[in-house]
Design a protein around this motif. Structure first.
Motif, PDB file in Angstrom:
ATOM      1  N   PRO A  42       0.838  -1.210   0.000  1.00 35.26           N
ATOM      2  CA  PRO A  42       0.000   0.000   0.000  1.00 35.26           C
ATOM      3  C   PRO A  42       0.866   1.252   0.000  1.00 35.26           C
ATOM      4  O   PRO A  42       1.865   1.332   0.729  1.00 35.26           O
ATOM      5  CB  PRO A  42      -0.789  -0.125   1.306  1.00 35.26           C
ATOM      6  CG  PRO A  42      -0.718  -1.569   1.689  1.00 35.26           C
ATOM      7  CD  PRO A  42       0.592  -2.056   1.179  1.00 35.26           C
ATOM      8  N   ARG A  43       0.506   2.215  -0.801  1.00 38.23           N
ATOM      9  CA  ARG A  43       1.284   3.449  -0.861  1.00 38.23           C
ATOM     10  C   ARG A  43       1.172   4.268   0.417  1.00 38.23           C
ATOM     11  O   ARG A  43       1.957   5.166   0.659  1.00 38.23           O
ATOM     12  CB  ARG A  43       0.850   4.278  -2.067  1.00 38.23           C
ATOM     13  CG  ARG A  43       1.145   3.596  -3.389  1.00 38.23           C
ATOM     14  CD  ARG A  43       1.001   4.510  -4.570  1.00 38.23           C
ATOM     15  NE  ARG A  43       1.405   3.830  -5.792  1.00 38.23           N
ATOM     16  CZ  ARG A  43       2.660   3.771  -6.233  1.00 38.23           C
ATOM     17  NH1 ARG A  43       3.609   4.377  -5.544  1.00 38.23           N
ATOM     18  NH2 ARG A  43       2.952   3.121  -7.346  1.00 38.23           N
ATOM     19  N   CYS A  44       0.196   3.915   1.228  1.00 35.86           N
ATOM     20  CA  CYS A  44       0.020   4.649   2.480  1.00 35.86           C
ATOM     21  C   CYS A  44       0.973   4.151   3.562  1.00 35.86           C
ATOM     22  O   CYS A  44       0.863   4.545   4.718  1.00 35.86           O
ATOM     23  CB  CYS A  44      -1.407   4.496   2.976  1.00 35.86           C
ATOM     24  SG  CYS A  44      -1.861   2.792   3.365  1.00 35.86           S
ATOM     25  N   PHE A  45       1.919   3.280   3.204  1.00 33.36           N
ATOM     26  CA  PHE A  45       2.857   2.797   4.217  1.00 33.36           C
ATOM     27  C   PHE A  45       3.631   3.932   4.862  1.00 33.36           C
ATOM     28  O   PHE A  45       4.156   3.792   5.954  1.00 33.36           O
ATOM     29  CB  PHE A  45       3.832   1.792   3.580  1.00 33.36           C
ATOM     30  CG  PHE A  45       3.509   0.363   3.929  1.00 33.36           C
ATOM     31  CD1 PHE A  45       2.193  -0.053   4.042  1.00 33.36           C
ATOM     32  CD2 PHE A  45       4.510  -0.558   4.148  1.00 33.36           C
ATOM     33  CE1 PHE A  45       1.890  -1.364   4.353  1.00 33.36           C
ATOM     34  CE2 PHE A  45       4.223  -1.871   4.459  1.00 33.36           C
ATOM     35  CZ  PHE A  45       2.899  -2.276   4.560  1.00 33.36           C
ATOM     36  N   ARG A  72       9.557 -14.012   2.575  1.00 33.48           N
ATOM     37  CA  ARG A  72       8.947 -15.259   2.121  1.00 33.48           C
ATOM     38  C   ARG A  72       7.425 -15.166   1.997  1.00 33.48           C
ATOM     39  O   ARG A  72       6.677 -15.886   2.630  1.00 33.48           O
ATOM     40  CB  ARG A  72       9.351 -16.409   3.031  1.00 33.48           C
ATOM     41  CG  ARG A  72       9.266 -17.758   2.329  1.00 33.48           C
ATOM     42  CD  ARG A  72       9.828 -18.876   3.176  1.00 33.48           C
ATOM     43  NE  ARG A  72       9.764 -20.121   2.439  1.00 33.48           N
ATOM     44  CZ  ARG A  72      10.052 -21.311   2.951  1.00 33.48           C
ATOM     45  NH1 ARG A  72      10.407 -21.406   4.216  1.00 33.48           N
ATOM     46  NH2 ARG A  72       9.981 -22.393   2.221  1.00 33.48           N
ATOM     47  N   ASN A  73       7.001 -14.221   1.155  1.00 30.71           N
ATOM     48  CA  ASN A  73       5.608 -14.119   0.739  1.00 30.71           C
ATOM     49  C   ASN A  73       5.583 -14.065  -0.781  1.00 30.71           C
ATOM     50  O   ASN A  73       6.523 -14.536  -1.445  1.00 30.71           O
ATOM     51  CB  ASN A  73       4.953 -12.892   1.367  1.00 30.71           C
ATOM     52  CG  ASN A  73       4.531 -13.134   2.807  1.00 30.71           C
ATOM     53  OD1 ASN A  73       3.518 -13.771   3.056  1.00 30.71           O
ATOM     54  ND2 ASN A  73       5.304 -12.617   3.768  1.00 30.71           N
ATOM     55  N   LYS A  74       4.541 -13.484  -1.338  1.00 31.63           N
ATOM     56  CA  LYS A  74       4.421 -13.377  -2.791  1.00 31.63           C
ATOM     57  C   LYS A  74       4.140 -11.938  -3.203  1.00 31.63           C
ATOM     58  O   LYS A  74       3.442 -11.680  -4.191  1.00 31.63           O
ATOM     59  CB  LYS A  74       3.319 -14.309  -3.304  1.00 31.63           C
ATOM     60  CG  LYS A  74       3.600 -15.782  -3.039  1.00 31.63           C
ATOM     61  CD  LYS A  74       2.455 -16.664  -3.527  1.00 31.63           C
ATOM     62  CE  LYS A  74       2.733 -18.135  -3.230  1.00 31.63           C
ATOM     63  NZ  LYS A  74       1.607 -19.015  -3.642  1.00 31.63           N
ATOM     64  N   PHE A  75       4.665 -10.998  -2.445  1.00 34.10           N
ATOM     65  CA  PHE A  75       4.475  -9.591  -2.785  1.00 34.10           C
ATOM     66  C   PHE A  75       5.176  -9.278  -4.094  1.00 34.10           C
ATOM     67  O   PHE A  75       6.224  -9.854  -4.420  1.00 34.10           O
ATOM     68  CB  PHE A  75       5.016  -8.693  -1.667  1.00 34.10           C
ATOM     69  CG  PHE A  75       4.224  -8.776  -0.397  1.00 34.10           C
ATOM     70  CD1 PHE A  75       2.911  -8.341  -0.353  1.00 34.10           C
ATOM     71  CD2 PHE A  75       4.792  -9.292   0.761  1.00 34.10           C
ATOM     72  CE1 PHE A  75       2.177  -8.414   0.823  1.00 34.10           C
ATOM     73  CE2 PHE A  75       4.074  -9.365   1.941  1.00 34.10           C
ATOM     74  CZ  PHE A  75       2.760  -8.926   1.971  1.00 34.10           C
ATOM     75  N   GLN A  76       4.633  -8.329  -4.835  1.00 37.37           N
ATOM     76  CA  GLN A  76       5.190  -7.983  -6.131  1.00 37.37           C
ATOM     77  C   GLN A  76       5.074  -6.482  -6.349  1.00 37.37           C
ATOM     78  O   GLN A  76       4.597  -5.734  -5.503  1.00 37.37           O
ATOM     79  CB  GLN A  76       4.459  -8.729  -7.241  1.00 37.37           C
ATOM     80  CG  GLN A  76       2.978  -8.431  -7.302  1.00 37.37           C
ATOM     81  CD  GLN A  76       2.263  -9.315  -8.305  1.00 37.37           C
ATOM     82  OE1 GLN A  76       2.833 -10.244  -8.850  1.00 37.37           O
ATOM     83  NE2 GLN A  76       0.998  -9.014  -8.552  1.00 37.37           N
ATOM     84  N   GLY A  77       5.569  -6.070  -7.507  1.00 34.58           N
ATOM     85  CA  GLY A  77       5.546  -4.651  -7.818  1.00 34.58           C
ATOM     86  C   GLY A  77       6.766  -3.944  -7.243  1.00 34.58           C
ATOM     87  O   GLY A  77       7.635  -4.542  -6.616  1.00 34.58           O
ATOM     88  N   SER A  78       6.797  -2.656  -7.448  1.00 29.60           N
ATOM     89  CA  SER A  78       7.915  -1.869  -6.951  1.00 29.60           C
ATOM     90  C   SER A  78       7.614  -1.333  -5.557  1.00 29.60           C
ATOM     91  O   SER A  78       6.462  -1.277  -5.140  1.00 29.60           O
ATOM     92  CB  SER A  78       8.207  -0.704  -7.895  1.00 29.60           C
ATOM     93  OG  SER A  78       7.064   0.137  -8.007  1.00 29.60           O
ATOM     94  N   ILE A  79       8.677  -0.960  -4.871  1.00 27.02           N
ATOM     95  CA  ILE A  79       8.522  -0.355  -3.545  1.00 27.02           C
ATOM     96  C   ILE A  79       8.161   1.119  -3.739  1.00 27.02           C
ATOM     97  O   ILE A  79       8.866   1.833  -4.454  1.00 27.02           O
ATOM     98  CB  ILE A  79       9.812  -0.474  -2.728  1.00 27.02           C
ATOM     99  CG1 ILE A  79      10.195  -1.944  -2.565  1.00 27.02           C
ATOM    100  CG2 ILE A  79       9.660   0.182  -1.369  1.00 27.02           C
ATOM    101  CD1 ILE A  79      11.498  -2.156  -1.831  1.00 27.02           C
ATOM    102  N   PRO A  80       7.056   1.578  -3.160  1.00 26.61           N
ATOM    103  CA  PRO A  80       6.676   2.995  -3.332  1.00 26.61           C
ATOM    104  C   PRO A  80       7.818   3.931  -2.962  1.00 26.61           C
ATOM    105  O   PRO A  80       8.494   3.749  -1.942  1.00 26.61           O
ATOM    106  CB  PRO A  80       5.482   3.148  -2.378  1.00 26.61           C
ATOM    107  CG  PRO A  80       4.935   1.765  -2.231  1.00 26.61           C
ATOM    108  CD  PRO A  80       6.103   0.845  -2.313  1.00 26.61           C
TER     109      PRO A  80
END
Length: 876
Positions: free
Chosen positions: A501-504, A518-526
């Motif tokens: 979430p971009r609200c991090f 060890r999850n399946k998160f994807q995309g770029s880091i905001p």
């Protein structure tokens, strides 16, 4: 006032006015005036004049004597001109010193000597000597030659040091001795047993050693005794714990051992014996302990069954027995005999707690703290549904299965601050969506269960949230954006997916640990997700993150660990992290990082505290970037705490009615790294572990001799590159090295004899190079197998079967063919499958619970994205 009290006052005075203040140089008029007024308060008898060193005769403003810094016995600061020392010993001064003496106007005085004079009728008050709560105040206690009317001595929270003099026993009028939180050391003098008027004795938070003197059993008036947080050893004297007036006893956080029996005391209200090495039993005789409210025996080595005498303490309110060796089966109804009990913790023993269905109706008391960890429970105790004032509930390490009961959502909703259900068999929650109802919750631990479904949302009050090692799925809910006070977030080892979430960035400056491993998160880091600078540990390893690293990471000046391994990041090497002063671990392995790593000449930041750097399995190229280690700060093992792991404390305290209750659940960093040719899971990583892994990249050129400057390195892996030239003899300087892998390069020449000096070396691999000559013999080299040297047809000597008698002759075609066949066979087979229990054997014991991950297993190959031996990983 007695001379001993005056002596003590002088020592205190010397310490109290030890600070100096900036002022113009030369002697100050106020100092001169104070000294002249002090001189006028004394006289010297005519009959003693010839025997005296009458230093005060030079104290005058006439002629060239106006500068007080030139007067006899006066010492001034060279820079400020203020009076910092007076030596008036043996001056035959007759008179008195009282509280209005001009001596006290010398506010810069550091040294004062008034010995061998004749002071009388000194009226400095003896009701109390109190200089406590001055952290910068230093000093020590002098010998007390004579008795003194001093009744109260208060030095707490100062920097007084040294040993307590045995002559303290002469302070026979002392009733209150308060010297906790100082720097005193040595043993507690047995002469303290002479202070028979003493009612309060506080010695905690010092560095005392040795046994508790048996003579303290003479202090029949003592009502308050505190000797916690020191280093006392031995058994607790029987007479001491059975003093007739004793109401408060705190001996916690020592090294005390043996058993304790309370027999003759009736006044005791609080007993703190926790965090020692007591083996027990701790029993209570047949007396009426009606005043006892608190009994804390936690964190000891007390074994056997819980003494029945405890259940006779009818007015007991707080009972802590956790982390001992109590065993057997115990019925909860026994505790219900203690009608005033509201804090009970029996966690971490070897007990089986039986709770009857009727217990919920039988109990009338309302508990605030319940600790039932490791009590062999199979369900959440039913009586808890009637508890609405709980602040702390620990049911971890049991066998509680199924769903969390629905009635818990209505239990202690406004009071509960700590909830620990970790290490059970819980499958999920009955409520959907899962939004926890406890509005005061600060600590929530759901680790290591079988929780399924979506990620639950903790209350906005939460500071520490642990839910790793479950089977959760789905995205991180947007409601997480409301957790603006969160300090630790551990979501590791689930099946969570989606993008962050971009609200991090709403986490602000509070977040110190973020573990999404060890999850399946994807995309770029905001790019804007890091707003504060409190982050110390970031672990994004073993996900599917992509893109470039946000440059705002460079603002995390407190960062200790950055683990981005086993993702799909595509970026240059982040030189811009090199200025971070606390960064110890940088893990970039198994990504798509690329490009040369030569640092520009204008680059000044070189990772000053890096200890572990793993950039393996990427597309870096060029020469080895050894300039990164020019500021290498490797320390000797004996200078470090060997048993300290890379961690971040998540300790915080909740207030009990009598003292603070600590919740200590430190987050410990774990990682995967290649060692001995295998992927090893480090459950815990010691602070002293030092490792460099540049393997499986495109580095070329020679290994420079400057690599010998990496002293302190324990693991060095340069395998599977295109390095040429000789193996530098300077590697023999790396005396702490335990694993060295130079395999699968184009290294030539002989193996340096200097490598024999590496007496800690347990693993060596120089296979599949073009090395020649004889293999060094002796020491660690006698333990290496053929596989360490395979693929080098012109090597000879043990452990190979080729002898070196005709080393100048070229090898036969058959041997070359055999070596080629061996190499091809190894390439096709890959790394060997290694059993889980493979003995790792590091000298310093880097990890606990080592797990060797087999490289050929298809699932692990996919999950860890491990590159096959001998080639580059294909890019999608």
């Amino acid at each position: 006032m007695g001379l001993s009290s005056l002596a003590l006052f002088i020592f205190i005075f010397m310490a109290l006015f030890s600070l100096t203040h900036s002022s113009p140089p030369m002697c100050h008029g106020d100092d001169s005036s104070a000294l002249l007024q002090f001189k006028q308060s004394f006289f010297t008898p005519v009959y003693d004049f010839d025997k005296c060193q009458f230093k005060l005769a030079s104290w005058t403003l006439e002629l060239n004597k106006s500068d007080c810094c030139s007067w006899d016995g006066v010492e001034c600061d060279d820079n400020t001109g203020r009076v910092i020392g007076l030596d008036l010993s043996s001056s035959c001064l007759f008179g008195s010193i009282n509280s209005s003496s001009s001596l006290f106007r010398l506010v810069h005085l550091q040294r004062l000597n008034l010995a061998y004079n004749s002071f009388f009728s000194s009226s400095i008050p003896p009701q109390v000597l109190s200089v406590g709560a001055n952290a910068g105040l230093t000093g020590y206690l002098p010998n007390f030659t004579w008795s003194s009317p001093l009744q109260t001595l208060y030095l707490a929270r100062t920097s007084f040091s040294g040993e307590l003099p045995a002559s303290m026993g002469n302070l026979s009028f002392l009733t209150w001795l308060y010297i906790r939180e100082c720097n005193f050391s040595g043993s507690i003098p047995s002469s303290l047993g002479n202070l028979t008027k003493l009612t309060t004795l506080l010695l905690s938070y010092n560095s005392f050693v040795g046994n508790i003197p048996h003579s303290l059993g003479n202090l029949l008036q003592l009502s308050y005794l505190e000797m916690s947080c020191t280093q006392l050893t031995g058994q607790v004297p029987f007479r001491l714990v059975n003093l007739p007036q004793l109401s408060y006893l705190d001996l916690s956080y020592n090294l005390l051992s043996g058993e304790i029996k309370f027999e003759n005391v009736t006044q005791l209200s609080i007993i703190g014996l926790n965090n020692n090495q007591l083996t027990g039993p701790v029993t209570f005789g047949p007396m009426n302990l009606t005043n006892l409210r608190v009994l804390d025996l936690a964190v000891n080595k007390i074994h056997g069954q819980i003494s029945n005498s405890i259940f006779n303490l009818k007015n007991l309110q707080v009972l802590y027995l956790f982390k001992n060796y109590f065993n057997g089966t115990l019925e909860f109804d026994e505790f219900l005999k203690l009608k005033h009990l509201y804090e009970l913790d029996i966690s971490g023993n070897q007990l089986s707690l039986l709770i009857k269905e009727t217990s919920a109706n039988a109990t009338l008391q309302k508990f605030q703290l319940l600790g039932f960890s490791s009590c062999n429970l199979s369900e959440v105790p039913n009586f808890i549904r009637s508890q609405h004032e709980l602040k702390h509930l620990n049911l971890s390490n049991n066998k509680i299965h199924g769903q969390v009961p629905e009635w818990m959502w209505n239990t202690s909703t406004t009071s509960l601050g700590v909830l620990d259900l970790s290490n059970n068999l819980l499958a999920g929650f009955s409520q959907h969506p899962i939004i926890f109802p406890w509005t005061s919750l600060q600590f929530l631990d759901l680790r290591s269960n079988f929780l399924q479904g979506s990620l639950p949302v903790p209350p906005v009050s939460t500071l520490h949230f642990y839910i790793s090692n479950n089977s959760l799925t789905g995205n991180i809910p947007e409601l997480f954006c409301n957790l603006s006070s969160l300090e630790v977030l551990d979501l590791a080892n689930n099946n969570l997916s989606g993008s962050l979430p971009r609200c991090f960035d709403n986490f602000g400056a509070s977040l110190s640990v973020l573990d999404l491993r060890r999850n399946k998160f994807q995309g770029s880091i905001p790019k804007t997700w890091i707003r504060g600078s409190q982050l110390k540990i970031i672990n994004f390893s073993q996900n599917k993150f992509q893109g470039q690293l946000p440059r705002l990471l460079a603002e995390c000046t407190m960062l200790k660990v950055l683990d981005l391994s086993d993702n799909q990041f595509n970026d240059m090497f982040p030189f811009w992290l090199g200025h971070l002063p606390n960064l110890k671990v940088l893990m970039l392995r198994s990504n798509k990082f690329n490009g040369p790593m030569e640092t520009p000449q204008t680059y000044f930041y070189k990772f000053p505290n890096i200890r572990i750097l793993d950039i393996s399995n990427n597309d870096f190229m060029g020469k080895l970037p050894l300039r990164l280690f020019e500021n290498w700060k490797a320390k000797k093992f004996e200078d470090e705490h060997v048993l300290t792991y890379i961690h971040e404390n998540s300790d915080f305290q909740t207030k009990s009615s009598y003292w603070f209750v600590s919740t200590a659940q430190a987050y410990t960093y774990s990682m995967v790294m290649t060692n001995k040719g295998n992927n090893v899971f480090y459950e815990k990583v010691q602070e002293v572990f030092t490792a460099i892994d540049f393997s499986s990249n495109g580095f070329v050129g020679e290994i420079p001799e400057s690599i010998g400057n990496l002293k302190g390195a324990q693991l060095l892996n340069l395998s599977n590159n295109a390095l040429t030239g000789h193996i530098p003899s300077s590697l023999g300087n790396l005396t702490e090295l335990e694993a060295l892998d130079l395999s699968q390069n184009k290294l030539s020449g002989e193996i340096p004899e200097q490598l024999i000096q590496l007496t800690f070396l347990e693993f060596l691999n120089v296979s599949r190079n073009i090395l020649i000559g004889s293999i060094p013999q002796g020491r660690q080299f006698d333990t290496f197998e053929n596989s360490s040297f395979d693929g080098n047809p012109r090597l000879c000597g043990r452990p190979l079967t080729r002898k070196c008698e005709n080393s100048n002759e070229p090898p036969s075609q058959a041997s070359i063919s055999q070596e080629s066949q061996d190499s091809r066979s190894l390439f096709e087979f890959g790394w060997k499958i290694v059993a889980i229990g493979y003995g790792f054997g590091f000298v310093v014991g880097v990890i606990i619970g080592r797990i060797v991950i087999a490289r050929k297993h298809d699932w692990l190959m996919k999950t860890l994205r491990i590159r096959p031996l001998g080639g580059k990983r294909r890019r999608n």
